[in-house]
Design a protein around this motif. Structure first.
Motif, PDB file in Angstrom:
ATOM      1  N   HIS A  85      -3.704   9.710   3.548  1.00 54.22           N
ATOM      2  CA  HIS A  85      -4.586   9.159   2.523  1.00 54.22           C
ATOM      3  C   HIS A  85      -3.910   8.011   1.768  1.00 54.22           C
ATOM      4  O   HIS A  85      -2.743   8.106   1.385  1.00 54.22           O
ATOM      5  CB  HIS A  85      -4.996  10.247   1.533  1.00 54.22           C
ATOM      6  CG  HIS A  85      -5.706  11.405   2.174  1.00 54.22           C
ATOM      7  ND1 HIS A  85      -7.009  11.328   2.604  1.00 54.22           N
ATOM      8  CD2 HIS A  85      -5.278  12.661   2.479  1.00 54.22           C
ATOM      9  CE1 HIS A  85      -7.365  12.475   3.134  1.00 54.22           C
ATOM     10  NE2 HIS A  85      -6.331  13.305   3.075  1.00 54.22           N
ATOM     11  N   ILE A  86      -4.662   6.937   1.543  1.00 56.21           N
ATOM     12  CA  ILE A  86      -4.181   5.804   0.759  1.00 56.21           C
ATOM     13  C   ILE A  86      -4.263   6.155  -0.727  1.00 56.21           C
ATOM     14  O   ILE A  86      -5.284   6.662  -1.203  1.00 56.21           O
ATOM     15  CB  ILE A  86      -5.023   4.538   1.030  1.00 56.21           C
ATOM     16  CG1 ILE A  86      -4.875   4.093   2.489  1.00 56.21           C
ATOM     17  CG2 ILE A  86      -4.619   3.410   0.081  1.00 56.21           C
ATOM     18  CD1 ILE A  86      -3.500   3.551   2.827  1.00 56.21           C
ATOM     19  N   THR A 129       0.839  -1.197   0.000  1.00 56.07           N
ATOM     20  CA  THR A 129       0.000   0.000   0.000  1.00 56.07           C
ATOM     21  C   THR A 129       0.873   1.244   0.000  1.00 56.07           C
ATOM     22  O   THR A 129       2.035   1.205   0.402  1.00 56.07           O
ATOM     23  CB  THR A 129      -0.930   0.028   1.225  1.00 56.07           C
ATOM     24  OG1 THR A 129      -0.139  -0.064   2.420  1.00 56.07           O
ATOM     25  CG2 THR A 129      -1.926  -1.119   1.173  1.00 56.07           C
ATOM     26  N   LYS A 172       0.773   5.476   1.020  1.00 56.34           N
ATOM     27  CA  LYS A 172       0.056   6.573   1.663  1.00 56.34           C
ATOM     28  C   LYS A 172       0.717   7.891   1.312  1.00 56.34           C
ATOM     29  O   LYS A 172       1.945   7.990   1.260  1.00 56.34           O
ATOM     30  CB  LYS A 172       0.048   6.393   3.192  1.00 56.34           C
ATOM     31  CG  LYS A 172      -0.773   5.215   3.667  1.00 56.34           C
ATOM     32  CD  LYS A 172      -0.691   5.044   5.186  1.00 56.34           C
ATOM     33  CE  LYS A 172      -1.381   6.182   5.905  1.00 56.34           C
ATOM     34  NZ  LYS A 172      -1.384   5.966   7.375  1.00 56.34           N
ATOM     35  N   ASP A 182      -4.653   4.841  -4.323  1.00 57.36           N
ATOM     36  CA  ASP A 182      -5.206   3.634  -4.942  1.00 57.36           C
ATOM     37  C   ASP A 182      -4.404   3.283  -6.198  1.00 57.36           C
ATOM     38  O   ASP A 182      -4.525   3.940  -7.230  1.00 57.36           O
ATOM     39  CB  ASP A 182      -6.675   3.868  -5.300  1.00 57.36           C
ATOM     40  CG  ASP A 182      -7.343   2.605  -5.830  1.00 57.36           C
ATOM     41  OD1 ASP A 182      -6.822   1.505  -5.560  1.00 57.36           O
ATOM     42  OD2 ASP A 182      -8.373   2.723  -6.520  1.00 57.36           O
TER      43      ASP A 182
END
Length: 217
Positions: free
Chosen positions: A146-147, A140, A142, A149
């Motif tokens: 906020h991640i 993932t 960040k 996508d």
């Protein structure tokens, strides 16, 4: 990241190859030891997944010949033999890790990822650079809280660039380590991927060196 899978079972070729590609790896597949040795000698891989019991040339012989020729690609052995002597022999011949059949697919992917991290000198599961935090375990990204996508292959591209922060990374290197049959001499797959990644993480984080490649950071 580019991985070589050397396995003579068509079923495992299909399942492992599909799982590796779904995780974002570029994958080459060989069905016997001679073909696997040739591919490992003529291409640059981040990791090799190598079955011990292979036709034409067994896996341990492949390891010994690669190491004798100075190839230091990280190797994960797959073995159906769960004895201490077999495991010790494989590691002594130059393998980096082993996995006993049957195994969980998640464990194989985790071990391959760990070997790929070693290729770029990284042991931490976190890469913090250019205002981004990459978690190489959960895959993932960040930006602040906020991640971001990302598709699996977009993540792999970003991780590869981040591992070489500040260096010029050529199109050929990206094609070799991130893509397999998707990239051709006339393909714009790398340009498209860089463009898509810039839209998600910010244009300023990936700079183009015209005629040379890309610099991240």
């Amino acid at each position: 990241m580019r991985v070589l899978l050397v396995e003579d079972s068509p079923r495992l070729q299909r399942s492992l190859g599909a799982a590796l590609r779904k995780s974002g790896y570029a994958v080459d597949i060989a069905g016997d030891g001679e073909q696997g040795l040739w591919l490992a000698e003529t291409n640059s891989y981040d990791a090799v997944v190598l079955d011990i019991m292979l036709p034409k040339l067994d896996g341990l012989s492949v390891v010994r010949q690669l190491r004798a020729k100075g190839r230091d690609t990280h190797i994960l052995l797959l073995t159906a033999k769960d004895t201490v002597d077999d495991r010790v022999r494989g590691l002594a011949d130059g393998a980096d890790d082993y996995l006993v059949k049957p195994f969980a697919l998640e464990e194989l992917l985790a071990r391959v990822h760990a070997l790929c991290r070693r290729t770029y000198g990284g042991k931490s599961t976190s890469i913090c650079v250019a205002g981004l935090e990459l978690n190489t375990s959960s895959k993932t990204v960040k930006r602040g809280e906020h991640i971001v996508d990302l598709l699996p292959r977009e993540y792999r591209l970003l991780e590869y660039l981040a591992a070489r922060t500040g260096q010029v990374v050529t199109r050929t290197e990206i094609e070799t380590h991130i893509y397999d049959d998707l990239a051709t001499p006339m393909s714009n797959v790398v340009d498209s991927a860089i463009c898509a990644l810039r839209k998600k993480i910010g244009n300023e984080r990936i700079r183009t060196r015209r005629g040379l490649g890309y610099i991240f950071g």
